[in-house]
Design a protein around this motif. Structure first.
Motif, PDB file in Angstrom:
ATOM      1  N   LYS A 128      11.529  14.573  21.721  1.00 29.47           N
ATOM      2  CA  LYS A 128      12.235  13.999  22.867  1.00 29.47           C
ATOM      3  C   LYS A 128      12.321  14.932  24.070  1.00 29.47           C
ATOM      4  O   LYS A 128      12.384  14.470  25.208  1.00 29.47           O
ATOM      5  N   ASN A 129      12.339  16.247  23.839  1.00 28.42           N
ATOM      6  CA  ASN A 129      12.510  17.216  24.918  1.00 28.42           C
ATOM      7  C   ASN A 129      11.165  17.825  25.286  1.00 28.42           C
ATOM      8  O   ASN A 129      10.581  18.576  24.495  1.00 28.42           O
ATOM      9  N   SER A 130      10.671  17.525  26.477  1.00 25.60           N
ATOM     10  CA  SER A 130       9.335  17.979  26.876  1.00 25.60           C
ATOM     11  C   SER A 130       9.254  19.497  26.975  1.00 25.60           C
ATOM     12  O   SER A 130       8.247  20.099  26.595  1.00 25.60           O
ATOM     13  N   GLN A 131      10.309  20.149  27.479  1.00 23.81           N
ATOM     14  CA  GLN A 131      10.297  21.599  27.613  1.00 23.81           C
ATOM     15  C   GLN A 131      10.304  22.271  26.241  1.00 23.81           C
ATOM     16  O   GLN A 131       9.587  23.257  26.006  1.00 23.81           O
ATOM     17  N   GLN A 150       4.619  24.235  21.154  1.00 22.63           N
ATOM     18  CA  GLN A 150       3.162  24.305  21.193  1.00 22.63           C
ATOM     19  C   GLN A 150       2.696  25.745  21.356  1.00 22.63           C
ATOM     20  O   GLN A 150       1.696  26.173  20.767  1.00 22.63           O
ATOM     21  N   GLU A 151       3.415  26.523  22.170  1.00 20.16           N
ATOM     22  CA  GLU A 151       3.058  27.923  22.380  1.00 20.16           C
ATOM     23  C   GLU A 151       3.267  28.730  21.107  1.00 20.16           C
ATOM     24  O   GLU A 151       2.476  29.631  20.786  1.00 20.16           O
ATOM     25  N   MET A 152       4.346  28.432  20.364  1.00 27.25           N
ATOM     26  CA  MET A 152       4.580  29.097  19.085  1.00 27.25           C
ATOM     27  C   MET A 152       3.444  28.804  18.115  1.00 27.25           C
ATOM     28  O   MET A 152       2.953  29.695  17.417  1.00 27.25           O
ATOM     29  N   CYS A 153       3.007  27.568  18.081  1.00 28.08           N
ATOM     30  CA  CYS A 153       1.906  27.176  17.196  1.00 28.08           C
ATOM     31  C   CYS A 153       0.626  27.920  17.556  1.00 28.08           C
ATOM     32  O   CYS A 153      -0.125  28.359  16.685  1.00 28.08           O
ATOM     33  N   LEU A 173      -2.507  15.310  39.563  1.00 28.65           N
ATOM     34  CA  LEU A 173      -1.684  15.369  38.353  1.00 28.65           C
ATOM     35  C   LEU A 173      -0.250  14.951  38.667  1.00 28.65           C
ATOM     36  O   LEU A 173       0.396  14.283  37.847  1.00 28.65           O
ATOM     37  N   ASP A 174       0.245  15.321  39.841  1.00 26.18           N
ATOM     38  CA  ASP A 174       1.602  14.929  40.244  1.00 26.18           C
ATOM     39  C   ASP A 174       1.742  13.416  40.323  1.00 26.18           C
ATOM     40  O   ASP A 174       2.720  12.841  39.831  1.00 26.18           O
ATOM     41  N   GLU A 175       0.768  12.767  40.954  1.00 25.80           N
ATOM     42  CA  GLU A 175       0.816  11.307  41.096  1.00 25.80           C
ATOM     43  C   GLU A 175       0.693  10.625  39.734  1.00 25.80           C
ATOM     44  O   GLU A 175       1.383   9.640  39.450  1.00 25.80           O
ATOM     45  N   LEU A 176      -0.192  11.138  38.896  1.00 28.29           N
ATOM     46  CA  LEU A 176      -0.353  10.580  37.556  1.00 28.29           C
ATOM     47  C   LEU A 176       0.946  10.713  36.768  1.00 28.29           C
ATOM     48  O   LEU A 176       1.376   9.768  36.090  1.00 28.29           O
ATOM     49  N   HIS A 177       1.574  11.865  36.862  1.00 28.82           N
ATOM     50  CA  HIS A 177       2.844  12.106  36.164  1.00 28.82           C
ATOM     51  C   HIS A 177       3.904  11.111  36.636  1.00 28.82           C
ATOM     52  O   HIS A 177       4.619  10.503  35.818  1.00 28.82           O
ATOM     53  N   HIS A 178       3.998  10.942  37.953  1.00 20.67           N
ATOM     54  CA  HIS A 178       4.973  10.010  38.524  1.00 20.67           C
ATOM     55  C   HIS A 178       4.753   8.586  38.021  1.00 20.67           C
ATOM     56  O   HIS A 178       5.702   7.890  37.626  1.00 20.67           O
ATOM     57  N   ARG A 179       3.506   8.158  38.003  1.00 20.14           N
ATOM     58  CA  ARG A 179       3.215   6.776  37.610  1.00 20.14           C
ATOM     59  C   ARG A 179       3.374   6.561  36.107  1.00 20.14           C
ATOM     60  O   ARG A 179       3.794   5.482  35.677  1.00 20.14           O
ATOM     61  N   GLN A 200       4.246  17.453  32.609  1.00 24.10           N
ATOM     62  CA  GLN A 200       2.855  17.582  33.043  1.00 24.10           C
ATOM     63  C   GLN A 200       2.033  18.324  31.995  1.00 24.10           C
ATOM     64  O   GLN A 200       0.840  18.073  31.852  1.00 24.10           O
ATOM     65  N   ASP A 201       2.669  19.221  31.262  1.00 26.09           N
ATOM     66  CA  ASP A 201       1.979  19.900  30.167  1.00 26.09           C
ATOM     67  C   ASP A 201       1.527  18.895  29.115  1.00 26.09           C
ATOM     68  O   ASP A 201       0.422  19.003  28.571  1.00 26.09           O
ATOM     69  N   ASP A 202       2.368  17.898  28.829  1.00 27.89           N
ATOM     70  CA  ASP A 202       1.990  16.840  27.889  1.00 27.89           C
ATOM     71  C   ASP A 202       0.766  16.081  28.406  1.00 27.89           C
ATOM     72  O   ASP A 202      -0.149  15.751  27.643  1.00 27.89           O
ATOM     73  N   LEU A 203       0.758  15.792  29.718  1.00 29.62           N
ATOM     74  CA  LEU A 203      -0.377  15.076  30.300  1.00 29.62           C
ATOM     75  C   LEU A 203      -1.662  15.893  30.159  1.00 29.62           C
ATOM     76  O   LEU A 203      -2.711  15.350  29.808  1.00 29.62           O
ATOM     77  N   VAL A 204      -1.564  17.186  30.445  1.00 29.96           N
ATOM     78  CA  VAL A 204      -2.742  18.055  30.354  1.00 29.96           C
ATOM     79  C   VAL A 204      -3.299  18.067  28.934  1.00 29.96           C
ATOM     80  O   VAL A 204      -4.510  17.968  28.719  1.00 29.96           O
ATOM     81  N   ARG A 205      -2.414  18.154  27.940  1.00 27.49           N
ATOM     82  CA  ARG A 205      -2.855  18.169  26.544  1.00 27.49           C
ATOM     83  C   ARG A 205      -3.510  16.839  26.166  1.00 27.49           C
ATOM     84  O   ARG A 205      -4.527  16.802  25.469  1.00 27.49           O
TER      85      ARG A 205
END
Length: 258
Positions: free
Chosen positions: A60-63, A69-72, A121-127, A141-146
């Motif tokens: 639930k928490n994106s941050q 993910q970084e720990m993994c 990426l900003d516009e994609l995130h917003h939409r 946005q990190d989720d989007l990149v992955r």
């Protein structure tokens, strides 16, 4: 005084000593590898316990999800590597990124007639956030990149182009080389670029600049304003904020004066 030569026994003794040192070094190296493997397994076990305990926060928490993910990554674990197995079943991350990938494709297809297959990426995130609703699971946005990297691995034309500290997301299988990328970066501030601006900034010949711009036009990634004052302007819809706020057809765009 006559000096005696080194005997065969001394040479054999020296070689034996070297062999023992080498054998001892091999044993020490194997012990170190075994200890490191044991430590990694222990860390992985603790990571699994952590994931089990905090799976709701991770989902639930994106941050929190970025940090996880970084720990993994530190021990070479990729929770997205497979749709099956412990991580997918425990966290549901496989389903999460699959659903996010579908939403990304839907947004890009809906806007393709307008931006030719390029979107910030900003516009994609917003939409994507707008389409999910305020009660849905948070997405960063990190989720989007992955998710986009997973789509890219499928070979369906998705990719990311670095522009101005962020990215342009490409959703069409257009062939873009470094020249095209540099021109997109040059157009980032104003949303458009001209042949002379490219020549002045990049020190290119006119033929090279025109070739790149003609390719962007052909692929539908740029629109030409031939009535602009001074010289024709090549607008990049993905970078043109006014086009992002309302529906504008290519024909209407040709009549626009910036």
């Amino acid at each position: 005084m006559h000096r005696r030569g080194v005997g065969a026994g001394a040479i054999a003794k020296k070689k034996l000593a070297e062999a023992k040192y080498k054998e001892r070094g091999t044993v020490l190296a194997e012990d170190q590898i075994a200890q490191m493997s044991k430590q990694l397994e222990t860390f992985k076990t603790h990571l699994e316990e952590f994931a089990s305990k905090h799976k709701q926060e991770i989902r639930k928490n994106s941050q929190f999800r970025v940090q996880f993910q970084e720990m993994c990554a530190t021990i070479g674990v990729d929770p997205l590597a497979s749709g099956k197995g412990f991580w997918s079943e425990m966290l549901g991350v496989g389903d999460f990124y699959y659903e996010l990938g579908v939403q990304i494709i839907e947004v890009c297809l809906a806007l393709k007639h307008r931006n030719g297959g390029l979107i910030t990426l900003d516009e994609l995130h917003h939409r994507v956030l707008k389409g999910r609703g305020k009660f849905a699971q948070d997405v960063s946005q990190d989720d989007l990149v992955r998710a986009i990297k997973k789509l890219k691995a499928m070979g369906n034309g998705f990719g990311m182009i670095p522009v101005g500290g962020s990215y342009l997301v490409q959703s069409v299988p257009a062939e873009l080389n470094m020249d095209h990328t540099v021109v997109l970066q040059l157009a980032e501030k104003k949303g458009y670029v001209t042949v002379n601006e490219i020549r002045d900034s990049l020190k290119w010949e006119r033929e090279r600049a025109s070739h790149v711009l003609d390719h962007l036009l052909k692929e539908g990634l740029a629109w030409l304003d031939s009535q602009a004052a001074g010289e024709p302007q090549y607008w990049l819809p993905a970078l043109f904020s006014e086009l992002l706020s309302r529906d504008v057809t290519p024909e209407e765009a040709n009549q626009m004066t910036p």
